[in-house]
Write an enzyme that holds these catalytic residues in place. Structure first.
Site, PDB file in Angstrom:
ATOM      1  N   LYS A 187       0.882  -1.182   0.000  1.00 47.27           N
ATOM      2  CA  LYS A 187       0.000   0.000   0.000  1.00 47.27           C
ATOM      3  C   LYS A 187       0.913   1.225   0.000  1.00 47.27           C
ATOM      4  O   LYS A 187       1.435   1.637   1.029  1.00 47.27           O
ATOM      5  CB  LYS A 187      -0.872  -0.009   1.263  1.00 47.27           C
ATOM      6  CG  LYS A 187      -2.263   0.548   1.073  1.00 47.27           C
ATOM      7  CD  LYS A 187      -2.336   2.027   0.794  1.00 47.27           C
ATOM      8  CE  LYS A 187      -2.132   2.884   2.016  1.00 47.27           C
ATOM      9  NZ  LYS A 187      -1.840   4.271   1.662  1.00 47.27           N
TER      10      LYS A 187
ATOM     11  N   CYS B  75      13.338  10.954   7.055  1.00 48.32           N
ATOM     12  CA  CYS B  75      13.163  10.676   8.488  1.00 48.32           C
ATOM     13  C   CYS B  75      14.447  10.924   9.269  1.00 48.32           C
ATOM     14  O   CYS B  75      14.414  11.173  10.460  1.00 48.32           O
ATOM     15  CB  CYS B  75      12.734   9.232   8.667  1.00 48.32           C
ATOM     16  SG  CYS B  75      13.915   8.074   7.979  1.00 48.32           S
TER      17      CYS B  75
ATOM     18  N   GLU C  16       9.539   1.466  10.942  1.00 47.16           N
ATOM     19  CA  GLU C  16      10.510   2.559  10.820  1.00 47.16           C
ATOM     20  C   GLU C  16       9.699   3.849  10.892  1.00 47.16           C
ATOM     21  O   GLU C  16       8.969   4.182   9.960  1.00 47.16           O
ATOM     22  CB  GLU C  16      11.283   2.450   9.515  1.00 47.16           C
ATOM     23  CG  GLU C  16      12.084   1.146   9.440  1.00 47.16           C
ATOM     24  CD  GLU C  16      12.883   0.963   8.142  1.00 47.16           C
ATOM     25  OE1 GLU C  16      13.673   0.012   8.084  1.00 47.16           O
ATOM     26  OE2 GLU C  16      12.714   1.754   7.210  1.00 47.16           O
TER      27      GLU C  16
ATOM     28  N   GLU D 162       8.307  16.413  15.716  1.00 46.36           N
ATOM     29  CA  GLU D 162       8.833  16.284  14.352  1.00 46.36           C
ATOM     30  C   GLU D 162       8.076  17.231  13.411  1.00 46.36           C
ATOM     31  O   GLU D 162       6.854  17.188  13.328  1.00 46.36           O
ATOM     32  CB  GLU D 162       8.644  14.841  13.875  1.00 46.36           C
ATOM     33  CG  GLU D 162       9.240  14.587  12.495  1.00 46.36           C
ATOM     34  CD  GLU D 162       8.916  13.196  11.947  1.00 46.36           C
ATOM     35  OE1 GLU D 162       7.747  12.784  12.019  1.00 46.36           O
ATOM     36  OE2 GLU D 162       9.830  12.531  11.445  1.00 46.36           O
TER      37      GLU D 162
HETATM   38  P1  NAD Z   1       1.949   8.353   7.470  1.00 47.55           P
HETATM   39  O1  NAD Z   1       2.142   7.539   8.698  1.00 47.55           O
HETATM   40  O2  NAD Z   1       0.895   9.381   7.469  1.00 47.55           O
HETATM   41  O3  NAD Z   1       1.596   7.401   6.225  1.00 47.55           O
HETATM   42  C1  NAD Z   1       2.446   6.349   5.848  1.00 47.55           C
HETATM   43  C2  NAD Z   1       1.618   5.271   5.168  1.00 47.55           C
HETATM   44  O4  NAD Z   1       0.706   4.714   6.114  1.00 47.55           O
HETATM   45  C3  NAD Z   1       0.770   5.794   4.012  1.00 47.55           C
HETATM   46  O5  NAD Z   1       0.766   4.813   3.004  1.00 47.55           O
HETATM   47  C4  NAD Z   1      -0.602   5.936   4.640  1.00 47.55           C
HETATM   48  O6  NAD Z   1      -1.669   5.864   3.737  1.00 47.55           O
HETATM   49  C5  NAD Z   1      -0.604   4.752   5.588  1.00 47.55           C
HETATM   50  N1  NAD Z   1      -1.527   4.874   6.722  1.00 47.55           N
HETATM   51  C6  NAD Z   1      -1.888   6.003   7.372  1.00 47.55           C
HETATM   52  N2  NAD Z   1      -2.738   5.699   8.384  1.00 47.55           N
HETATM   53  C7  NAD Z   1      -2.901   4.345   8.362  1.00 47.55           C
HETATM   54  C8  NAD Z   1      -3.657   3.430   9.149  1.00 47.55           C
HETATM   55  N3  NAD Z   1      -4.423   3.832  10.166  1.00 47.55           N
HETATM   56  N4  NAD Z   1      -3.585   2.121   8.849  1.00 47.55           N
HETATM   57  C9  NAD Z   1      -2.805   1.682   7.828  1.00 47.55           C
HETATM   58  N5  NAD Z   1      -2.077   2.506   7.045  1.00 47.55           N
HETATM   59  C10 NAD Z   1      -2.123   3.823   7.313  1.00 47.55           C
HETATM   60  O7  NAD Z   1       3.359   8.953   7.117  1.00 47.55           O
HETATM   61  P2  NAD Z   1       3.731   9.964   5.936  1.00 47.55           P
HETATM   62  O8  NAD Z   1       3.165  11.294   6.263  1.00 47.55           O
HETATM   63  O9  NAD Z   1       3.382   9.318   4.649  1.00 47.55           O
HETATM   64  O10 NAD Z   1       5.346  10.006   6.035  1.00 47.55           O
HETATM   65  C11 NAD Z   1       6.048  10.884   6.858  1.00 47.55           C
HETATM   66  C12 NAD Z   1       6.407  10.186   8.157  1.00 47.55           C
HETATM   67  O11 NAD Z   1       7.130   9.008   7.891  1.00 47.55           O
HETATM   68  C13 NAD Z   1       7.326  11.026   9.036  1.00 47.55           C
HETATM   69  O12 NAD Z   1       6.917  10.905  10.372  1.00 47.55           O
HETATM   70  C14 NAD Z   1       8.688  10.385   8.846  1.00 47.55           C
HETATM   71  O13 NAD Z   1       9.598  10.573   9.891  1.00 47.55           O
HETATM   72  C15 NAD Z   1       8.297   8.953   8.714  1.00 47.55           C
HETATM   73  N6  NAD Z   1       9.353   8.183   8.038  1.00 47.55           N
HETATM   74  C16 NAD Z   1      10.147   7.355   8.776  1.00 47.55           C
HETATM   75  C17 NAD Z   1      11.175   6.638   8.163  1.00 47.55           C
HETATM   76  C18 NAD Z   1      12.103   5.720   8.935  1.00 47.55           C
HETATM   77  O14 NAD Z   1      12.839   4.975   8.292  1.00 47.55           O
HETATM   78  N7  NAD Z   1      12.122   5.749  10.248  1.00 47.55           N
HETATM   79  C19 NAD Z   1      11.367   6.770   6.800  1.00 47.55           C
HETATM   80  C20 NAD Z   1      10.546   7.626   6.084  1.00 47.55           C
HETATM   81  C21 NAD Z   1       9.535   8.328   6.717  1.00 47.55           C
HETATM   82  O1  6OD Z   2      18.198   4.340   3.344  1.00 48.85           O
HETATM   83  C1  6OD Z   2      17.373   3.558   3.825  1.00 48.85           C
HETATM   84  O2  6OD Z   2      17.482   2.332   3.723  1.00 48.85           O
HETATM   85  C2  6OD Z   2      16.212   4.076   4.557  1.00 48.85           C
HETATM   86  N1  6OD Z   2      15.385   3.140   5.088  1.00 48.85           N
HETATM   87  C3  6OD Z   2      16.010   5.406   4.634  1.00 48.85           C
HETATM   88  C4  6OD Z   2      14.941   6.010   5.316  1.00 48.85           C
HETATM   89  C5  6OD Z   2      14.787   7.346   5.165  1.00 48.85           C
HETATM   90  C6  6OD Z   2      13.683   8.003   5.757  1.00 48.85           C
HETATM   91  O3  6OD Z   2      13.063   8.902   5.238  1.00 48.85           O
END
Ligand code: NAD
Ligand code: 6OD
Length: 501
Positions: free
Chosen positions: A193, A303, A269, A405
């Site tokens: 998804k 992130c 993550e 954040e």
């Molecule tokens: P989000 O959590 O809003 O959405 C991520 C995904 O989850 C989307 O596909 C969304 O449709 C889905 N989703 C949302 N609510 C859901 C639910 N209740 N059940 C199932 N699926 C659901 O995140 P975003 O706004 O798309 O991305 C930004 C966030 O992602 C930031 O907080 C960022 O730090 C984090 N992020 C973390 C990492 C990491 O590796 N730690 C990497 C990239 C992004």
């Molecule tokens: O580089 C990667 O493997 C990884 N998981 C990066 C995540 C970045 C977050 O936005």
């Protein structure tokens, strides 16, 4: 985010006004139950209409994945799967430009970034996990029993099963393939998804996987939102054996609740509020260039991006001036312009969120060293979701802008006096994803890096990756690690066999 929906009956032909982005289930593209618009963040124009999957499409996708698991895919040898994954990497490279166009279209990020980071890593992810699975061994023990007899214990690794992969919009293809490649390498089948904001590259990847010979049903892609849509339908589906998710910490909590009744494993993550610590002994030019990259790459939407910068007081003014100058030099512009360094935020809704933190910072007493507003272009770009690279001083760890954040191009600079204080400030957070230490003192670099309460601790660099190393966070930043054999731990279930000899 409130989606703009239009009625799209399951049997309707593709919308004529814009490109249709469909679900991919059991080897074919299928319509959804409704359509929602995908807007270009560069200028606010319509890119396409996405077919949102409903309960029937999610059921079909899970059933197709289950059937494929029980079919020839489930009997494929590790060597054959590794060969197939390398073929996928080759196929990604053949369609490199198309994938760049898909990623740039959805996100508005500079084309150079999509080429150098997102799409390049997609191919690298498949090659890396082909290597990892090819060299993975089994635990085995010769157990000594009373009377001189022995038993042989060995643990087989079986696929976890049907895995739900749910990914965000910031590095869509990179993050999807980071999970998809080890899931396939381990013999699983998946339902993906993608984010509602970035449906295109996952849809194109489905086509590329099929061209590369991945059998029908092994990879299925369903589009939609989270709560009340495809995301929730997937995580609450009884046919899912595990969920791997990247996204916001609060979404991670919702997914944990969704899988709790059926006790399914999760790999998360999540978000970060990452610190950098700059010591006076650091090479300041290198540190400032590194901070500019870690704060502003991908418009701060990584992130791992730095949002808190602690600087030893003796060099505070130099670092502040240097970083403010770097922020002012960033070039916002069209993705195809090679001089562009910085794209828009992903959407107007996300810009509203980031801008609310800019306003909050002012209320909390911040001094602006750079940015702070919405840029004006005087052309079509004014319809996009742009924001200025920003830098604050005058805040401390008690402020919400330093604790929550933002996920935008902004950081707060805060002075410190001792190493002990720097470590305490950096660790004073509910998150725990990444940290960076800038110093020329090698011992201090190791010492401080080890004391950071995070999953990834860099010294004199940032986002330098070896795909075999563990990636993930502590606290609100996640559960589990992926990367190399750490990924195989999540995507497989061991069965121990004990034979008395
Ligand atoms: P989000 O959590 O809003 O959405 C991520 C995904 O989850 C989307 O596909 C969304 O449709 C889905 N989703 C949302 N609510 C859901 C639910 N209740 N059940 C199932 N699926 C659901 O995140 P975003 O706004 O798309 O991305 C930004 C966030 O992602 C930031 O907080 C960022 O730090 C984090 N992020 C973390 C990492 C990491 O590796 N730690 C990497 C990239 C992004
Ligand atoms: O580089 C990667 O493997 C990884 N998981 C990066 C995540 C970045 C977050 O936005």
């Amino acid at each position: 985010m409130t989606p703009q929906t239009t009625s799209l009956p399951a049997t309707a032909p593709a919308p004529r006004t814009a490109r249709a982005i469909r679900n991919f289930i059991d080897g074919e593209f299928v319509d959804g139950v409704r359509g929602f618009d995908k807007i270009d963040p560069v200028d606010g124009s319509l890119i396409g209409q996405v077919h949102e999957a409903g309960a029937a499409e999610v059921d079909r996708a899970v059933a197709a994945a289950r059937a494929a698991l029980d079919g020839p895919w489930g009997r494929m040898s590790v060597g054959e799967r590794a060969r197939l994954l390398r073929g996928v990497a080759d196929a990604i490279e053949r369609r490199f430009d198309d994938l760049v166009a898909a990623e740039v279209g959805d996100t508005g990020k500079p084309e150079t970034l999509a080429r150098d980071l997102d799409v390049a890593r997609a191919a690298a992810n498949f090659r890396s996990f082909a290597d990892t699975v090819s060299s993975a061994g089994l635990d085995s023990f010769l157990t000594e029993l009373p009377g001189g007899r022995t038993a042989l214990n060995y643990a087989l690794r079986k696929p976890l099963g049907v895995v739900a992969i749910i990914v965000p919009w910031n590095l869509p293809l990179l993050l999807l393939t980071w999970k998809l490649a080890p899931a396939l390498a381990s013999g699983n089948t998946v339902v993906v998804k993608p984010s509602e904001e970035t449906p295109s590259s996952a849809t194109l990847l489905a086509e590329i996987l099929a061209e590369a010979g991945v059998p029908d049903g092994v990879v299925n892609v369903v589009h939609g939102f989270g709560a009340g849509s495809a995301g929730e339908l997937l995580t609450t589906h009884p046919g899912i054996d595990g969920v791997t998710f990247t996204g916001e910490s609060s979404t991670g909590s919702a997914i944990m609740r969704a899988v709790a009744p059926r006790v399914r494993p999760v790999s998360f993550e999540l978000g970060g509020k990452n610190a950098a610590v700059v010591f006076a002994d650091a090479d300041l030019d290198t540190a400032i260039a590194g901070l500019a990259r870690s704060t502003y790459l991908n418009t701060g939407q990584v992130c791992l991006c730095t949002e808190r910068i602690y600087v030893e007081r003796a060099v505070f003014d130099d670092v502040a001036a240097g970083l403010a100058e770097q922020a002012a030099r960033l070039r916002l512009g069209r993705p195809e312009d090679p001089a562009t360094t910085t794209g828009p935020l992903i959407s107007q809704a996300h810009r509203d969120k980031v801008r609310s933190y800019f306003e909050l910072a002012q209320q909390e007493g911040a001094t602006l060293l750079a940015g702070g507003g919405i840029p004006s272009f005087g052309d079509a770009l004014d319809g996009g979701s742009w924001i200025e690279p920003t830098l604050w001083t005058g805040l401390d760890n008690s402020h919400r802008t330093v604790r929550e954040e933002v996920f935008g191009p902004v950081a707060a600079l805060i002075p410190f006096d001792t190493e002990e204080e720097a470590v305490a400030l950096a660790n004073d957070t509910d998150y725990g994803l990444a940290a960076v230490t800038w110093t020329s003192d090698l011992s201090r670099g190791h010492r401080v890096a080890q004391r950071m309460r995070v999953g990834m601790s860099w010294v004199n660099t940032w986002y330098l990756r070896d795909l075999r190393s563990p990636f993930g966070g502590v606290g609100l930043s996640g559960i589990g690690r992926e990367g190399g054999h750490h990924s195989l731990e999540f995507y497989t279930e061991p069965t121990n066999v004990c034979v008395q000899l």
